[in-house]
Design a protein around this motif. Structure first.
Motif, PDB file in Angstrom:
ATOM      1  N   ALA A 220       0.821  -1.208   0.000  1.00  0.00           N
ATOM      2  CA  ALA A 220       0.000   0.000   0.000  1.00  0.00           C
ATOM      3  C   ALA A 220       0.859   1.264   0.000  1.00  0.00           C
ATOM      4  CB  ALA A 220      -0.932   0.001   1.205  1.00  0.00           C
ATOM      5  N   ILE A 221       1.813   1.333   0.927  1.00  0.00           N
ATOM      6  CA  ILE A 221       2.592   2.566   1.093  1.00  0.00           C
ATOM      7  C   ILE A 221       3.725   2.661   0.080  1.00  0.00           C
ATOM      8  CG2 ILE A 221       3.924   3.984   2.680  1.00  0.00           C
ATOM      9  CD1 ILE A 221       0.925   3.620   3.369  1.00  0.00           C
ATOM     10  N   PHE A 222       4.570   1.640   0.035  1.00  0.00           N
ATOM     11  CA  PHE A 222       5.724   1.705  -0.857  1.00  0.00           C
ATOM     12  C   PHE A 222       5.344   1.327  -2.296  1.00  0.00           C
ATOM     13  CE2 PHE A 222       7.656   1.345   3.305  1.00  0.00           C
ATOM     14  CZ  PHE A 222       8.743   2.196   3.212  1.00  0.00           C
ATOM     15  N   GLY A 223       4.650   0.198  -2.456  1.00  0.00           N
ATOM     16  CA  GLY A 223       4.333  -0.264  -3.799  1.00  0.00           C
ATOM     17  C   GLY A 223       3.318   0.584  -4.523  1.00  0.00           C
ATOM     18  N   SER A 224       2.422   1.259  -3.779  1.00  0.00           N
ATOM     19  CA  SER A 224       1.346   2.032  -4.414  1.00  0.00           C
ATOM     20  C   SER A 224       1.563   3.536  -4.309  1.00  0.00           C
ATOM     21  CB  SER A 224      -0.006   1.650  -3.793  1.00  0.00           C
ATOM     22  OG  SER A 224      -0.237   0.265  -3.921  1.00  0.00           O
ATOM     23  N   VAL A 225       1.636   4.055  -3.089  1.00  0.00           N
ATOM     24  CA  VAL A 225       1.755   5.510  -2.910  1.00  0.00           C
ATOM     25  C   VAL A 225       3.071   6.021  -3.497  1.00  0.00           C
ATOM     26  CG1 VAL A 225       1.944   7.378  -1.236  1.00  0.00           C
ATOM     27  CG2 VAL A 225       0.291   5.525  -0.860  1.00  0.00           C
ATOM     28  N   ILE A 226       4.183   5.415  -3.098  1.00  0.00           N
ATOM     29  CA  ILE A 226       5.494   5.934  -3.505  1.00  0.00           C
ATOM     30  C   ILE A 226       5.849   5.516  -4.932  1.00  0.00           C
ATOM     31  CG2 ILE A 226       7.966   5.883  -3.006  1.00  0.00           C
ATOM     32  CD1 ILE A 226       7.246   5.509  -0.056  1.00  0.00           C
ATOM     33  N   ALA A 227       5.775   4.211  -5.221  1.00  0.00           N
ATOM     34  CA  ALA A 227       6.248   3.731  -6.520  1.00  0.00           C
ATOM     35  C   ALA A 227       5.374   4.207  -7.682  1.00  0.00           C
ATOM     36  CB  ALA A 227       6.335   2.206  -6.518  1.00  0.00           C
ATOM     37  N   PHE A 228       4.039   4.125  -7.518  1.00  0.00           N
ATOM     38  CA  PHE A 228       3.171   4.590  -8.605  1.00  0.00           C
ATOM     39  C   PHE A 228       3.303   6.099  -8.792  1.00  0.00           C
ATOM     40  CE2 PHE A 228       0.804   0.538  -8.478  1.00  0.00           C
ATOM     41  CZ  PHE A 228       0.657   0.335  -9.845  1.00  0.00           C
ATOM     42  N   GLY A 229       3.452   6.823  -7.686  1.00  0.00           N
ATOM     43  CA  GLY A 229       3.661   8.268  -7.797  1.00  0.00           C
ATOM     44  C   GLY A 229       4.932   8.582  -8.559  1.00  0.00           C
ATOM     45  N   ALA A 230       6.008   7.852  -8.238  1.00  0.00           N
ATOM     46  CA  ALA A 230       7.282   8.059  -8.924  1.00  0.00           C
ATOM     47  C   ALA A 230       7.178   7.676 -10.394  1.00  0.00           C
ATOM     48  CB  ALA A 230       8.377   7.246  -8.239  1.00  0.00           C
ATOM     49  N   TYR A 231       6.512   6.543 -10.667  1.00  0.00           N
ATOM     50  CA  TYR A 231       6.430   6.066 -12.053  1.00  0.00           C
ATOM     51  C   TYR A 231       5.625   7.016 -12.930  1.00  0.00           C
ATOM     52  CZ  TYR A 231       5.635   3.201 -16.135  1.00  0.00           C
ATOM     53  OH  TYR A 231       5.587   2.762 -17.433  1.00  0.00           O
ATOM     54  N   PHE A 232       4.434   7.417 -12.463  1.00  0.00           N
ATOM     55  CA  PHE A 232       3.607   8.280 -13.294  1.00  0.00           C
ATOM     56  C   PHE A 232       4.186   9.694 -13.385  1.00  0.00           C
ATOM     57  CE2 PHE A 232       0.106   5.110 -12.513  1.00  0.00           C
ATOM     58  CZ  PHE A 232       0.016   4.727 -13.849  1.00  0.00           C
ATOM     59  N   THR A 233       4.992  10.085 -12.405  1.00  0.00           N
ATOM     60  CA  THR A 233       5.728  11.343 -12.536  1.00  0.00           C
ATOM     61  C   THR A 233       6.747  11.226 -13.661  1.00  0.00           C
ATOM     62  OG1 THR A 233       5.450  11.869 -10.192  1.00  0.00           O
ATOM     63  CG2 THR A 233       7.225  13.005 -11.363  1.00  0.00           C
ATOM     64  N   LEU A 234       7.408  10.068 -13.744  1.00  0.00           N
ATOM     65  CA  LEU A 234       8.345   9.825 -14.842  1.00  0.00           C
ATOM     66  C   LEU A 234       7.625   9.842 -16.187  1.00  0.00           C
ATOM     67  CD1 LEU A 234      10.758   7.006 -13.597  1.00  0.00           C
ATOM     68  CD2 LEU A 234      11.387   9.305 -14.326  1.00  0.00           C
ATOM     69  N   VAL A 235       6.426   9.246 -16.227  1.00  0.00           N
ATOM     70  CA  VAL A 235       5.640   9.248 -17.470  1.00  0.00           C
ATOM     71  C   VAL A 235       5.413  10.677 -17.939  1.00  0.00           C
ATOM     72  CG1 VAL A 235       3.377   8.736 -18.481  1.00  0.00           C
ATOM     73  CG2 VAL A 235       4.518   7.027 -17.046  1.00  0.00           C
ATOM     74  N   GLY A 236       5.101  11.569 -16.990  1.00  0.00           N
ATOM     75  CA  GLY A 236       4.858  12.958 -17.332  1.00  0.00           C
ATOM     76  C   GLY A 236       6.121  13.695 -17.743  1.00  0.00           C
ATOM     77  N   ARG A 237       7.263  13.331 -17.135  1.00  0.00           N
ATOM     78  CA  ARG A 237       8.513  14.046 -17.395  1.00  0.00           C
ATOM     79  C   ARG A 237       9.201  13.581 -18.668  1.00  0.00           C
ATOM     80  NH1 ARG A 237      10.630  16.416 -12.369  1.00  0.00           N
ATOM     81  NH2 ARG A 237      12.773  16.079 -13.064  1.00  0.00           N
ATOM     82  N   ILE A 238       9.154  12.263 -18.944  1.00  0.00           N
ATOM     83  CA  ILE A 238       9.936  11.756 -20.071  1.00  0.00           C
ATOM     84  C   ILE A 238       9.137  10.859 -21.016  1.00  0.00           C
ATOM     85  CG2 ILE A 238      12.108  11.890 -18.811  1.00  0.00           C
ATOM     86  CD1 ILE A 238      11.912   8.952 -18.219  1.00  0.00           C
ATOM     87  N   GLY A 239       7.841  10.625 -20.731  1.00  0.00           N
ATOM     88  CA  GLY A 239       7.014   9.820 -21.618  1.00  0.00           C
ATOM     89  C   GLY A 239       6.882   8.377 -21.164  1.00  0.00           C
ATOM     90  N   ALA A 240       5.780   7.736 -21.583  1.00  0.00           N
ATOM     91  CA  ALA A 240       5.479   6.374 -21.145  1.00  0.00           C
ATOM     92  C   ALA A 240       6.526   5.376 -21.623  1.00  0.00           C
ATOM     93  CB  ALA A 240       4.091   5.961 -21.637  1.00  0.00           C
ATOM     94  N   SER A 241       6.969   5.508 -22.870  1.00  0.00           N
ATOM     95  CA  SER A 241       7.932   4.549 -23.407  1.00  0.00           C
ATOM     96  C   SER A 241       9.259   4.613 -22.675  1.00  0.00           C
ATOM     97  CB  SER A 241       8.148   4.798 -24.905  1.00  0.00           C
ATOM     98  OG  SER A 241       6.961   4.569 -25.625  1.00  0.00           O
ATOM     99  N   GLN A 242       9.745   5.817 -22.419  1.00  0.00           N
ATOM    100  CA  GLN A 242      11.012   5.972 -21.724  1.00  0.00           C
ATOM    101  C   GLN A 242      10.895   5.593 -20.252  1.00  0.00           C
ATOM    102  OE1 GLN A 242      13.119   5.900 -24.044  1.00  0.00           O
ATOM    103  NE2 GLN A 242      14.273   7.779 -23.758  1.00  0.00           N
ATOM    104  N   ALA A 243       9.755   5.897 -19.637  1.00  0.00           N
ATOM    105  CA  ALA A 243       9.563   5.532 -18.231  1.00  0.00           C
ATOM    106  C   ALA A 243       9.597   4.025 -18.063  1.00  0.00           C
ATOM    107  CB  ALA A 243       8.246   6.092 -17.710  1.00  0.00           C
ATOM    108  N   ALA A 244       9.117   3.297 -19.068  1.00  0.00           N
ATOM    109  CA  ALA A 244       9.093   1.835 -19.002  1.00  0.00           C
ATOM    110  C   ALA A 244      10.496   1.238 -19.028  1.00  0.00           C
ATOM    111  CB  ALA A 244       8.270   1.277 -20.155  1.00  0.00           C
TER     112      ALA A 244
END
Length: 301
Positions: A220-244
């Protein structure tokens, strides 16, 4: 900043697969997912309200958040949790790494982004790698339905995750704030899983053991709040393909843990398959000067 986000995603998501495996037991899958994202959504809501960061969005955007919640915080994990009963968590993470290919294909479908010339060879490597990875088990079990079920569910969950990536990209192209849309989507995913559990007649009582509750709060805390927040922030900063790109690394973490805690046995075909899948993902991004233009070295926009 991008480097920190990448490290967070790789380390946390590399370990959450083992936590999903530890959720297996008396509690039904929809209920486990319900509690995971209920805790995560409440934490996100409290933090954003305290900081004055929760943004209002339109009804149309809420509908897209509902779809995102179903894809990323609901049915994809319904697939992953069930798949953990059939294949090791490390192997799940390797299949999930093929989100790189799904993202490329879905970006072409939904955003008319011209696919890279590397898509075909990357896809061939990825598919051949999955076959090689599971070849020993497929032969030993004569293609047991349960093994095929685990592979299929993992692939379906990965596809759902990719669709969620596309919706997140849509949000950010409209200038919506990532943390707010994630919070709404988590609430919708929680509601969807709660309704599913009610329809199935499942008990909402969690398992009061250190193993279950510890893995639940980690997810809940690390896998969802922190990791998803970090991942979707990356999607916004550099795009979905690069974030992957992060999916190139965290399967190595997950497979290492699976070897230690789940007794995963390495065979030569598994090593070859893993290398082919990771190479296929890498091929997706290969271009002149690629090593000097890795996504975490890009400056934030």
């Amino acid at each position: 900043m991008n480097a920190l986000l990448y490290i967070s995603v790789v380390v946390i998501w590399g370990t959450t697969w083992l936590a999903i495996y530890m959720q297996q037991g008396v509690v039904s899958v929809p209920v486990s997912i319900f509690w995971r994202f209920a805790v995560a959504a409440i934490v996100m809501l409290v933090v954003l309200l305290a900081l004055g960061r929760l943004r209002r969005i339109s009804l149309r955007d809420h509908l897209f958040c509902m779809l995102q919640g179903g894809c990323v915080f609901g049915f994809n994990f319904f697939c992953f949790y069930h798949a953990a009963a059939y294949i090791s968590s490390g192997l799940e993470s390797v299949i999930f790494s093929m989100s790189v290919l799904f993202n490329a294909i879905n970006s072409m479908i939904f955003f008319r982004q011209r696919p890279s010339k590397n898509l075909l060879p990357a896809a061939v490597l990825g598919i051949a790698g999955v076959i090689a990875l599971f070849w020993h088990d497929l032969v030993a079990t004569q293609m047991a339905p349960t093994l095929l079920m685990g592979i299929g569910l993992s692939a379906l969950g990965t596809f759902g995750f990719s669709i969620g990536n596309m919706i997140s990209t849509r949000h950010q192209r409209r200038g919506l704030e990532t943390l707010s849309t994630n919070t709404y989507a988590m609430f919708y995913g929680t509601i969807i899983m709660g309704v599913l559990a009610l329809v199935r007649g499942d008990s909402f009582m969690p398992e009061f053991t250190l193993r279950y509750l510890g893995s639940l709060f980690y997810l809940a805390i690390f896998g969802s709040v922190i990791a998803f927040g970090a991942y979707f922030t990356l999607v916004g900063r550099i795009g979905a393909s690069q974030a992957a790109y992060s999916t190139l690394l965290f399967p190595l973490v997950a497979l290492s843990l699976s070897t230690i805690y789940e007794g995963y046995v390495w065979h030569s075909n598994a090593v070859i398959g893993l290398c082919m899948i990771l190479l296929g993902n890498l091929v997706m991004f290969s271009k002149p000067g690629m090593l000097t233009t890795l996504p975490w070295r890009k400056r934030a926009a």
